[in-house]
Structure formats: C-alpha cells, structure tokens
Design a protein around this motif. Structure first.
Motif, PDB file in Angstrom:
ATOM      1  N   LEU A   1       0.586  -1.137  -0.098  1.00  0.00           N
ATOM      2  CA  LEU A   1      -0.182   0.164  -0.015  1.00  0.00           C
ATOM      3  C   LEU A   1       0.825   1.340  -0.087  1.00  0.00           C
ATOM      4  CD1 LEU A   1      -2.508   1.515   0.229  1.00  0.00           C
ATOM      5  CD2 LEU A   1      -2.608   1.139   2.573  1.00  0.00           C
ATOM      6  N   ARG A   2       1.857   1.411   0.811  1.00  0.00           N
ATOM      7  CA  ARG A   2       2.725   2.453   0.906  1.00  0.00           C
ATOM      8  C   ARG A   2       3.492   2.627  -0.590  1.00  0.00           C
ATOM      9  NH1 ARG A   2       6.411   3.654   6.413  1.00  0.00           N
ATOM     10  NH2 ARG A   2       6.750   5.805   5.765  1.00  0.00           N
ATOM     11  N   LYS A   3       3.768   1.708  -0.951  1.00  0.00           N
ATOM     12  CA  LYS A   3       4.544   1.655  -2.579  1.00  0.00           C
ATOM     13  C   LYS A   3       3.545   2.340  -3.639  1.00  0.00           C
ATOM     14  CE  LYS A   3       8.054  -1.771  -2.528  1.00  0.00           C
ATOM     15  NZ  LYS A   3       8.556  -2.963  -3.425  1.00  0.00           N
TER      16      LYS A   3
ATOM     17  N   ILE B   1      -1.930  12.928   8.360  1.00  0.00           N
ATOM     18  CA  ILE B   1      -1.460  12.526   6.968  1.00  0.00           C
ATOM     19  C   ILE B   1      -0.286  11.770   6.987  1.00  0.00           C
ATOM     20  CG2 ILE B   1      -1.148  13.062   4.500  1.00  0.00           C
ATOM     21  CD1 ILE B   1      -3.973  13.099   5.083  1.00  0.00           C
ATOM     22  N   LEU B   2      -0.067  10.562   6.220  1.00  0.00           N
ATOM     23  CA  LEU B   2       1.373  10.046   6.111  1.00  0.00           C
ATOM     24  C   LEU B   2       2.192  11.049   5.598  1.00  0.00           C
ATOM     25  CD1 LEU B   2       2.535   7.044   6.040  1.00  0.00           C
ATOM     26  CD2 LEU B   2       1.815   7.005   3.655  1.00  0.00           C
ATOM     27  N   SER B   3       3.533  11.075   5.966  1.00  0.00           N
ATOM     28  CA  SER B   3       4.188  12.014   5.740  1.00  0.00           C
ATOM     29  C   SER B   3       4.779  11.721   4.350  1.00  0.00           C
ATOM     30  CB  SER B   3       5.709  11.914   6.757  1.00  0.00           C
ATOM     31  OG  SER B   3       5.984  10.631   6.664  1.00  0.00           O
ATOM     32  N   ASP B   4       4.849  10.515   3.800  1.00  0.00           N
ATOM     33  CA  ASP B   4       5.117  10.235   2.315  1.00  0.00           C
ATOM     34  C   ASP B   4       4.252  11.138   1.245  1.00  0.00           C
ATOM     35  OD1 ASP B   4       6.329   8.009   3.749  1.00  0.00           O
ATOM     36  OD2 ASP B   4       6.049   6.548   2.281  1.00  0.00           O
TER      37      ASP B   4
ATOM     38  N   LEU C   1       3.778  16.054  -2.377  1.00  0.00           N
ATOM     39  CA  LEU C   1       2.774  16.753  -2.739  1.00  0.00           C
ATOM     40  C   LEU C   1       2.846  18.142  -2.024  1.00  0.00           C
ATOM     41  CD1 LEU C   1      -0.342  14.374  -3.278  1.00  0.00           C
ATOM     42  CD2 LEU C   1       1.360  15.216  -4.766  1.00  0.00           C
ATOM     43  N   GLY C   2       3.613  18.469  -0.714  1.00  0.00           N
ATOM     44  CA  GLY C   2       3.567  19.587  -0.055  1.00  0.00           C
ATOM     45  C   GLY C   2       2.518  19.497   1.272  1.00  0.00           C
ATOM     46  N   ASP C   3       2.880  20.276   2.223  1.00  0.00           N
ATOM     47  CA  ASP C   3       2.320  20.442   3.454  1.00  0.00           C
ATOM     48  C   ASP C   3       0.753  20.726   3.608  1.00  0.00           C
ATOM     49  OD1 ASP C   3       4.630  19.402   4.504  1.00  0.00           O
ATOM     50  OD2 ASP C   3       5.349  21.490   4.940  1.00  0.00           O
TER      51      ASP C   3
END
Length: 212
Positions: A37-39, A69-72, A77-79
């Motif tokens: 999922l992370r990939k 939100i997941l830091s990935d 995409l930005g903060d």
C-alpha cells in the motif's frame, strides 16, 4: 462525440484527490499488505508530481484517533492539508470541494483510507455532480477483502471508474515520446517490479552511449 467520460486522462485534464491517508486509519487496513500500500501511495503521488497534475489532500480528525496524513504524501505533494471540520464525506467539506473546483478540471483521480467510506462517499457525490472519478483502489485500503469488494461494486454501479495507480500512470503517459514519458516510466519502475525492466533498459542505453 467525445465527452469528459470517454476522454482519456492527461496531465492537463485531471486533479488528484488524496483523502484521509492518515496514520491511525492506515493501521486498520487489512485488505492489502502495508508495504505494498505504501509503495502504491508513493507511486500515485509521484506520478502526479512528475506529470504536473494538481492535487488536494484532506484529513478527518487529524488531531484525534485518525492521526496525521502519512508523511510520504506531504513530502511529495506539499504540506497543505485540508483539515475538515467534521464531515465524513470529504465532498461535503466546502474547503475540499472548492480546492477541486479551483483547478477547473472534471476528472478526479481519487484514493482514500478507508475504501468503503473515505473513497466511496466522495466518489459517489462527485459523480452525481458530473465529475469523472477514477477510484484508485490499490492506493486505498480497508478492513477486509469483502468490504473492499462491496465498495468497488457500489462505485462501479454508480459510474465511478475503478482502477489502479499503474493503469492511471500509463493512461496519463500515453506515449513514451511524451516529454514526461521516461520520467513516468521511472516512477513506475521505482514502485513496481517494472523496475527490473527499466533498469536493464537504462544499462543497455548507457552501454550504447559509451560505445558511440
């Protein structure tokens, strides 16, 4: 005559919506392996960034049990995260809906955690208002396979296009001669087994270049 539903995705007609990919909710996902999922999430977000597709990221109860939100995602995409006031259906959030509308685009590439709520509800709502929604199920996740399958069926019945992030990437890419063709190929290679093919090709190209 072509319309927004039969047209293919391009970097110029789509917007990416990432809904509630929060650490607390991600911990509950059981229908897909966490590392896979992370990939997939990273592949989808990097695809959008590489192709220059605008994005909207939203969270629900980020200071509560759902977590941040997941830091990935924010790293790519930005903060900027739209923290909803309480709406479960992100489409009912004026701020989130306004962010989508501001792009002027009618095709929404959408993923969410969990699939049967955070993805399903806004996908249905957006389709009802004339948007063409691509539900990226392998960058989404939920409690179990049966729950995912039920959500997929309901979305399909409503006219949502159920898809995967790799298929979305290929549709956006369209042609290897596209200016973003090889960069997108690199994104696919970086997050799937296609990386072996891509690595072999690059090595062969390097040998040819050195021989010239």
């Amino acid at each position: 005559m072509s319309d927004k539903f039969s047209e293919f995705l391009t970097p110029d007609n789509a917007v990416l919506a990432m809904i509630d990919h929060q650490t607390g909710l991600l911990a509950s996902v059981r229908d897909i392996q966490p590392e896979t999922l992370r990939k997939n999430i990273n592949g989808l977000t990097n695809m959008a960034k590489t192709a220059g597709i605008p994005s909207a990221v939203t969270a629900s109860l980020s200071e509560g049990p759902n977590g941040p939100i997941l830091s990935d995602i924010t790293n790519v995409l930005g903060d900027t995260v739209i923290n909803r006031a309480g709406e479960i259906n992100a489409w009912k959030s004026p701020e989130f809906k306004a962010a989508i509308e501001a792009t002027g685009r009618k095709k929404i590439i959408m993923a969410g955690i969990v699939t049967d709520v955070c993805l399903l509800f806004p996908a249905l709502s957006a389709v009802a208002e004339g948007y063409d929604v691509y539900a990226v199920v392998d960058a989404s996740g939920t409690w179990d396979d049966a729950t995912r399958d039920a959500a997929m069926l309901r979305m399909s019945q409503a006219g949502v296009k159920v898809t995967t992030w790799g298929s979305v990437l290929a549709e956006v890419m369209d042609d290897w001669r596209n200016p973003v063709g090889y960069p997108l190929g690199g994104v696919l290679g970086g997050h799937t087994a296609y990386g072996l093919v891509y690595e072999s090709y690059l090595a062969q190209q390097a040998q040819q270049d050195s021989a010239e």
